[in-house]
Design a protein around this motif. Sequence first.
Motif, PDB file in Angstrom:
ATOM      1  N   ILE A   1       0.851  -1.181   0.000  1.00 33.87           N
ATOM      2  CA  ILE A   1       0.000   0.000   0.000  1.00 33.87           C
ATOM      3  C   ILE A   1       0.885   1.229   0.000  1.00 33.87           C
ATOM      4  N   ARG A   2       0.300   2.374  -0.313  1.00 35.40           N
ATOM      5  CA  ARG A   2       1.055   3.617  -0.345  1.00 35.40           C
ATOM      6  C   ARG A   2       0.092   4.773  -0.123  1.00 35.40           C
ATOM      7  N   THR A   3       0.663   5.949   0.132  1.00 37.19           N
ATOM      8  CA  THR A   3      -0.162   7.131   0.341  1.00 37.19           C
ATOM      9  C   THR A   3      -0.953   7.447  -0.921  1.00 37.19           C
TER      10      THR A   3
ATOM     11  N   GLY B   1      -4.844   9.172  -8.238  1.00 41.56           N
ATOM     12  CA  GLY B   1      -3.991   7.999  -8.097  1.00 41.56           C
ATOM     13  C   GLY B   1      -4.553   6.809  -8.841  1.00 41.56           C
ATOM     14  N   PHE B   2      -3.818   5.709  -8.761  1.00 41.34           N
ATOM     15  CA  PHE B   2      -4.177   4.517  -9.535  1.00 41.34           C
ATOM     16  C   PHE B   2      -5.525   3.958  -9.111  1.00 41.34           C
ATOM     17  N   CYS B   3      -5.798   3.933  -7.807  1.00 39.87           N
ATOM     18  CA  CYS B   3      -7.008   3.273  -7.318  1.00 39.87           C
ATOM     19  C   CYS B   3      -7.589   4.061  -6.154  1.00 39.87           C
TER      20      CYS B   3
ATOM     21  N   ILE C   1      -4.169   0.745  -2.277  1.00 43.29           N
ATOM     22  CA  ILE C   1      -3.416  -0.435  -2.681  1.00 43.29           C
ATOM     23  C   ILE C   1      -2.501  -0.051  -3.835  1.00 43.29           C
ATOM     24  N   ALA C   2      -1.223  -0.414  -3.739  1.00 43.60           N
ATOM     25  CA  ALA C   2      -0.263  -0.067  -4.784  1.00 43.60           C
ATOM     26  C   ALA C   2      -0.584  -0.826  -6.061  1.00 43.60           C
ATOM     27  N   ALA C   3      -0.375  -0.166  -7.194  1.00 41.31           N
ATOM     28  CA  ALA C   3      -0.661  -0.789  -8.480  1.00 41.31           C
ATOM     29  C   ALA C   3       0.094  -2.107  -8.689  1.00 41.31           C
ATOM     30  N   PRO C   4       1.393  -2.205  -8.333  1.00 41.99           N
ATOM     31  CA  PRO C   4       2.074  -3.490  -8.487  1.00 41.99           C
ATOM     32  C   PRO C   4       1.426  -4.616  -7.669  1.00 41.99           C
ATOM     33  N   ALA C   5       0.894  -4.264  -6.491  1.00 44.39           N
ATOM     34  CA  ALA C   5       0.211  -5.279  -5.686  1.00 44.39           C
ATOM     35  C   ALA C   5      -1.054  -5.755  -6.376  1.00 44.39           C
ATOM     36  N   LEU C   6      -1.762  -4.846  -7.055  1.00 42.44           N
ATOM     37  CA  LEU C   6      -2.957  -5.247  -7.787  1.00 42.44           C
ATOM     38  C   LEU C   6      -2.605  -6.152  -8.970  1.00 42.44           C
TER      39      LEU C   6
ATOM     40  N   GLU D   1       7.886  -7.718  -7.772  1.00 48.31           N
ATOM     41  CA  GLU D   1       9.123  -6.945  -7.836  1.00 48.31           C
ATOM     42  C   GLU D   1       9.324  -6.324  -9.219  1.00 48.31           C
ATOM     43  N   PHE D   2       8.999  -7.084 -10.263  1.00 49.84           N
ATOM     44  CA  PHE D   2       9.132  -6.528 -11.617  1.00 49.84           C
ATOM     45  C   PHE D   2       8.198  -5.346 -11.788  1.00 49.84           C
ATOM     46  N   ALA D   3       6.946  -5.487 -11.338  1.00 47.59           N
ATOM     47  CA  ALA D   3       5.986  -4.397 -11.467  1.00 47.59           C
ATOM     48  C   ALA D   3       6.436  -3.172 -10.681  1.00 47.59           C
ATOM     49  N   ARG D   4       7.015  -3.372  -9.497  1.00 45.94           N
ATOM     50  CA  ARG D   4       7.508  -2.237  -8.703  1.00 45.94           C
ATOM     51  C   ARG D   4       8.623  -1.511  -9.444  1.00 45.94           C
ATOM     52  N   ASN D   5       9.518  -2.262 -10.076  1.00 43.54           N
ATOM     53  CA  ASN D   5      10.626  -1.644 -10.798  1.00 43.54           C
ATOM     54  C   ASN D   5      10.171  -0.968 -12.087  1.00 43.54           C
ATOM     55  N   ALA D   6       9.115  -1.535 -12.709  1.00 47.28           N
ATOM     56  CA  ALA D   6       8.693  -1.040 -14.018  1.00 47.28           C
ATOM     57  C   ALA D   6       7.613   0.030 -13.940  1.00 47.28           C
ATOM     58  N   GLU D   7       6.954   0.168 -12.780  1.00 50.19           N
ATOM     59  CA  GLU D   7       5.827   1.095 -12.672  1.00 50.19           C
ATOM     60  C   GLU D   7       6.248   2.506 -13.096  1.00 50.19           C
ATOM     61  N   GLY D   8       5.398   3.113 -13.867  1.00 51.19           N
ATOM     62  CA  GLY D   8       5.679   4.459 -14.352  1.00 51.19           C
ATOM     63  C   GLY D   8       6.250   4.491 -15.748  1.00 51.19           C
ATOM     64  N   ARG D   9       6.830   3.381 -16.193  1.00 51.58           N
ATOM     65  CA  ARG D   9       7.334   3.322 -17.552  1.00 51.58           C
ATOM     66  C   ARG D   9       6.204   2.930 -18.499  1.00 51.58           C
ATOM     67  N   ARG D  10       6.317   3.336 -19.715  1.00 49.86           N
ATOM     68  CA  ARG D  10       5.251   3.113 -20.699  1.00 49.86           C
ATOM     69  C   ARG D  10       5.016   1.622 -20.923  1.00 49.86           C
ATOM     70  N   GLY D  11       3.769   1.206 -20.800  1.00 52.02           N
ATOM     71  CA  GLY D  11       3.399  -0.172 -21.074  1.00 52.02           C
ATOM     72  C   GLY D  11       3.800  -1.165 -20.008  1.00 52.02           C
TER      73      GLY D  11
END
Length: 264
Positions: free
Chosen positions: A13-15, A20-22, A37-42, A100-110
Amino acid sequence: MSHAQVLSAVGLIRTSRRRGFCPACRLFQAGDAPQEIAAPALIALAFLVVAALAWALTIARWRSMDDMTMGLGSIGPFVAAWAVMMAAMMLPSATPLVFEFARNAEGRRGWPAATAVLGVTYLGVWLAFGVVCYALYTAARMPWPNQPVVVGLALALAGVYSVSPIKRVSQARCRELCALHGPLPFNLMRSAAVAGGRYGWSCLGCSAALMVAMVLIGMSSLRWGVILGIVVLIYKLAPPLRLRYELVLSLALVALGAAYIKMA
């Protein structure tokens, strides 16, 4: 430390952010700041939902078949059933890597599509393994009259394999790959394919012997599919075990092989 702080520390989760995403997922409160809920967690949760649906389809298929029916059938139905079963058995253990991949990639296109590519590539490794097993199974003209003995021996050999250097190194490699260790080195889609492929090969080295036994059983036994699925989860998600506990697990698989021969 509160449960919200723990979830925030691991990135689940995050502030909540404006637009925001959700914004509808504000389930926690940390001080005056609403949490979402953080987008990578979803994304990771979506993979678990896919795995749950695959388990439902796999169990429904098993219940429609004779529990002790041997054989794999024709190639088309086998590939479809194997792909669904691998999604059921293997996606839960891949969830840490997906997150972990989603956390590292979040914000990049696609990045959501790239995360899906990672999952498809990972399952593709297991699908290719299943096709190879099918070809060898057919070439050997299985099932044989003494197929239960063959299956029992395969389970026993899986127990021996579980304490082999190849399995232990592959298991350690799986844990290492889940951490990713830094920024993604390539363009996002290529990074996803490389991460999924590498994790798939490590997972193959960890659990291949169990899946060979699953193929020899014939993919028609509910109880044995569930048992082997649980063992795979232990291999992939349990913390590193001392050698004596690995030996206990190895002996348990040997005992399962003997039990299969006795029950056949």
